[in-house]
Scaffold this active site. Structure first.
Site, PDB file in Angstrom:
ATOM      1  N   GLU A  43       0.818  -1.206   0.000  1.00  0.00           N
ATOM      2  CA  GLU A  43       0.000   0.000   0.000  1.00  0.00           C
ATOM      3  C   GLU A  43       0.855   1.262   0.000  1.00  0.00           C
ATOM      4  OE1 GLU A  43      -3.091   0.327  -0.562  1.00  0.00           O
ATOM      5  OE2 GLU A  43      -3.556  -1.814  -0.548  1.00  0.00           O
ATOM      6  N   CYS A 196     -13.790  -1.050 -15.263  1.00  0.00           N
ATOM      7  CA  CYS A 196     -14.302   0.328 -15.191  1.00  0.00           C
ATOM      8  C   CYS A 196     -13.129   1.304 -15.292  1.00  0.00           C
ATOM      9  CB  CYS A 196     -15.073   0.523 -13.887  1.00  0.00           C
ATOM     10  SG  CYS A 196     -16.121   2.001 -13.864  1.00  0.00           S
ATOM     11  N   CYS A 203     -18.122  -1.925 -20.259  1.00  0.00           N
ATOM     12  CA  CYS A 203     -19.410  -2.053 -19.567  1.00  0.00           C
ATOM     13  C   CYS A 203     -20.106  -3.379 -19.875  1.00  0.00           C
ATOM     14  CB  CYS A 203     -20.321  -0.883 -19.944  1.00  0.00           C
ATOM     15  SG  CYS A 203     -19.669   0.739 -19.469  1.00  0.00           S
ATOM     16  N   CYS A 206     -19.173  -5.974 -17.261  1.00  0.00           N
ATOM     17  CA  CYS A 206     -19.093  -5.513 -15.868  1.00  0.00           C
ATOM     18  C   CYS A 206     -20.161  -6.195 -15.014  1.00  0.00           C
ATOM     19  CB  CYS A 206     -19.287  -3.992 -15.820  1.00  0.00           C
ATOM     20  SG  CYS A 206     -19.251  -3.320 -14.151  1.00  0.00           S
ATOM     21  N   CYS A 212     -25.775   0.163 -13.060  1.00  0.00           N
ATOM     22  CA  CYS A 212     -24.912   1.339 -13.213  1.00  0.00           C
ATOM     23  C   CYS A 212     -25.698   2.508 -13.808  1.00  0.00           C
ATOM     24  CB  CYS A 212     -23.711   1.015 -14.101  1.00  0.00           C
ATOM     25  SG  CYS A 212     -22.592   2.415 -14.331  1.00  0.00           S
TER      26      CYS A 212
END
Length: 350
Positions: A43, A196, A203, A206, A212
């Site tokens: 991270e 995305c 799309c 997805c 959405c």
């Protein structure tokens, strides 16, 4: 909301990206959680950097320092050299401070709670939430750029970033499940990174295609909106590259605070609109015909390069000579490596 989270987790079970610091969905379901040390390391490295760039660095760090206690005992210079090329060098300094704090104050074990993680050096709200969720399965909401983009499109939110952050975070929090929150956090980030995407979102495949709102409105490719950035200014500077008769190079360690803090580099001027000459020793300095150019977060930098071959007995006012046998150009931060790459041919020894 539970249906949305569940459908994304189903998708993640079959499409999770494989990463050195990640535990697979199947292993997590079996109760195997990742090492908090490797999650934290990833991270910190991933801030302002891509996954592709981080993979090799992560492997290098865990190879050199397999446990947090190993990193806490490492020499600062060794860690900074291993970090060279990742940029944002304050992260490397905070990496060491955090490792030492975990060893000194927490018996070498990362705390599990979000609030306690926030007390560690270099750990802000995003990193604390990511560690708590991914390493300890705490139901924390993790919001990075990928998550902001997914939320903006899922809910068709047109408020420009960064002003939209609170609204997007609230939407993300509504979807964060109590069960498998670590997998869910990684699933949303994977969705943003692989489907995305900023341009040409896929799309059609997805898992959140039907609900959405931006897809239904035809606005997905326009989101998230962003406040126009101000023009990035340009600063100028001078870098002095000197090589001694025995092949040693003149280098200096930059101040701990500020850009490239604690890193090795070439002595030079301040970086501003009109830098003044600041040679580290008396020499017959020659202006190189090329300049080093580099872009930091808030400005572009253009460095003139002055080179000189100097005698064995010279005494610099700044910096120290490093023997050729110890000098590793790869350990220099990127902008200083650019200077070296341009100057090296001029100072090559026969």
């Amino acid at each position: 909301m539970r249906e949305l989270s569940a459908s994304l987790l189903d998708w993640y079970d079959g499409h999770a990206r494989t990463m050195p610091w990640r535990t697979s969905p199947a292993d997590r379901k079996a109760g195997v959680l990742p090492d908090p040390y490797t999650v934290w390391l990833s991270e910190v490295m991933l801030q302002q950097t891509t996954v592709a760039a981080v993979r090799d660095y992560h492997r290098k760090f865990t190879g050199l320092w397999p446990r947090i206690g190993d990193l806490a005992r490492a020499d600062d210079a060794d860690v900074m050299a291993a970090w060279a090329g990742l940029g944002y060098y304050a992260r490397a300094r905070n990496l060491l401070k955090c490792a030492r704090a975990v060893v000194a104050d927490h018996d070498g074990q990362f705390p599990q709670s979000y609030d306690t993680l926030l007390t560690l050096p270099g750990i802000g709200p995003y990193t604390a939430a990511a560690i708590a969720a991914i390493a300890f399965d705490q139901p924390c909401t993790v919001v990075d750029g990928n998550v902001e983009r997914v939320m903006a499109r899922l809910h068709d939110i047109h408020t420009p970033l960064p002003g939209a952050k609170p609204e997007l975070t609230a939407k993300a929090a509504d979807l964060t499940p109590q069960e498998r929150p670590g997998d869910y956090a990684q699933a949303v980030m994977d969705l943003g990174a692989t489907i995305c995407t900023p341009r040409n979102p896929a799309c059609g495949i997805c898992p959140w295609r039907d609900p959405c709102a931006a897809r239904l409105a035809g606005t997905a490719s326009d989101l998230p909106r962003k406040t126009p950035k101000k023009k990035t200014p340009t600063r100028y500077g001078i870098a002095y590259v000197a090589r001694r008769a025995d092949g040693a190079w003149l280098l200096e360690t930059r101040p701990e605070k500020g850009l490239l803090g604690g890193m090795l580099g070439w002595p030079g001027s301040d970086w501003n609109d009109a830098p003044e000459a600041a040679p580290p020793l008396d020499a017959d300095w020659a202006l190189l015909g090329e300049e080093a150019r580099h872009t930091f977060t808030h400005f572009h930098l253009r460095l003139q390069i002055m080179t000189a071959k100097v005698p064995q007995d010279v005494r610099p006012a700044r910096g120290d000579f490093m023997a050729q046998s110890r000098f590793q150009p790869a350990a220099l931060p990127t902008v200083m490596r650019k200077v070296y790459d341009l100057a090296a041919a001029t100072l090559r020894q026969d």
